[in-house]
Design an enzyme around this catalytic site. Sequence first.
Site, PDB file in Angstrom:
ATOM      1  N   HIS A  16      -0.856 -37.974  10.722  1.00 25.51           N
ATOM      2  CA  HIS A  16      -0.846 -36.746  11.518  1.00 25.51           C
ATOM      3  C   HIS A  16      -0.484 -35.586  10.594  1.00 25.51           C
ATOM      4  O   HIS A  16      -0.138 -35.793   9.421  1.00 25.51           O
ATOM      5  CB  HIS A  16       0.123 -36.856  12.695  1.00 25.51           C
ATOM      6  CG  HIS A  16       1.561 -36.988  12.323  1.00 25.51           C
ATOM      7  ND1 HIS A  16       2.064 -38.086  11.656  1.00 25.51           N
ATOM      8  CD2 HIS A  16       2.633 -36.163  12.526  1.00 25.51           C
ATOM      9  CE1 HIS A  16       3.362 -37.938  11.469  1.00 25.51           C
ATOM     10  NE2 HIS A  16       3.730 -36.769  11.983  1.00 25.51           N
ATOM     11  N   ASP A  42       5.642 -33.330   6.428  1.00 23.62           N
ATOM     12  CA  ASP A  42       6.171 -34.412   5.599  1.00 23.62           C
ATOM     13  C   ASP A  42       5.197 -35.578   5.466  1.00 23.62           C
ATOM     14  O   ASP A  42       5.444 -36.506   4.693  1.00 23.62           O
ATOM     15  CB  ASP A  42       7.522 -34.899   6.139  1.00 23.62           C
ATOM     16  CG  ASP A  42       7.488 -35.277   7.613  1.00 23.62           C
ATOM     17  OD1 ASP A  42       6.817 -34.583   8.391  1.00 23.62           O
ATOM     18  OD2 ASP A  42       8.148 -36.267   7.991  1.00 23.62           O
ATOM     19  N   HIS A  52      11.017 -43.752   6.478  1.00 23.89           N
ATOM     20  CA  HIS A  52      11.065 -42.466   7.174  1.00 23.89           C
ATOM     21  C   HIS A  52      12.474 -42.170   7.690  1.00 23.89           C
ATOM     22  O   HIS A  52      12.685 -41.838   8.850  1.00 23.89           O
ATOM     23  CB  HIS A  52      10.052 -42.460   8.329  1.00 23.89           C
ATOM     24  CG  HIS A  52       9.703 -41.095   8.840  1.00 23.89           C
ATOM     25  ND1 HIS A  52      10.334 -40.541   9.935  1.00 23.89           N
ATOM     26  CD2 HIS A  52       8.800 -40.179   8.430  1.00 23.89           C
ATOM     27  CE1 HIS A  52       9.824 -39.350  10.175  1.00 23.89           C
ATOM     28  NE2 HIS A  52       8.884 -39.096   9.269  1.00 23.89           N
TER      29      HIS A  52
END
Length: 304
Positions: free
Chosen positions: A63, A67, A266
């Site tokens: 997406h 980041d 993440h």
Amino acid sequence: MSYRGLTILGCSSQQPTRHRNHGAYLLRWNGEGLLFDPGEGTQRQFIYANIAPTVVSRIFISHFHGDHCLGLGSMLMRLNLDRVSHPIHCYYPASGKKYFDRLRYSTIYHETIKVIEHPIDREGIVEDFGNFRIESRQLDHLVDTLGWRITEPDTTKFIPEKIKAAGLKGPIMQELINKGRVKVNDTIVHLDDVSYTRKGDSIAVVADSLPCQAIVDLARNARILLCESTYLEEHSHLAKSHYHMTAKQAAEQAKRAEVQQLILTHFSARYNTTEEFVQEAGEIFPNVFAAEEFCSYEFPKNPS
């Protein structure tokens, strides 16, 4: 045999830290280099990892939050500078086409490499070209976000002693492969009599998402699930409000999907270390690791 493994080039979430760069993940597999979600600074991370960026042949953007994509433009420019001769395939949500273009053409340079875009507007099989199959699923995040599954095909492996005992050799072997059976000295030999099927490996990559069925579907029986786990349980309210997962939730998805190995990534910048992520996830799913910068997870081919 070419190297097979997953290298962590970065594992931080929205904000990098002194010890963790924005996320970026390189899967080297079957002669190709698959780069997932190159965040800011990815090009430099290749230098520290002692890996040539030219190994990259496919780039996946889950997406268009920064980041997960700010390194796209610089990676394409670097591959252009290195004059790679192979095409660079880019996969991303079709709704983010304008952001892809902005990143690709954000500076003045003369593009000579061949970039092949694959804007994804539906779930399911994206490509299937022999070496492996690419699948995508829509995840549950604030914007259109895709999860990925890479699967190599099953292969037939012959058993030498059974081949010899059956008197098989030469062109008749190809006939056996093509037809599934051959006649040798008045005896019918079936392919299953002299071979076995080696199950192809698979890896699932899940970026930002709340827990959802799509994750389980993507990761079903995968050898590796690389999964976001932005928060610990004490901050589960933040995970929910920002459409992310905790380490425990990631482990629950891995358990439901019956994967072999879970790699958490993440991580929020609020955490200095990742030991607690492994502890919390390990209570649910034992074979779990926290991604570490420049760590590689090798996986040789399944013997059977």
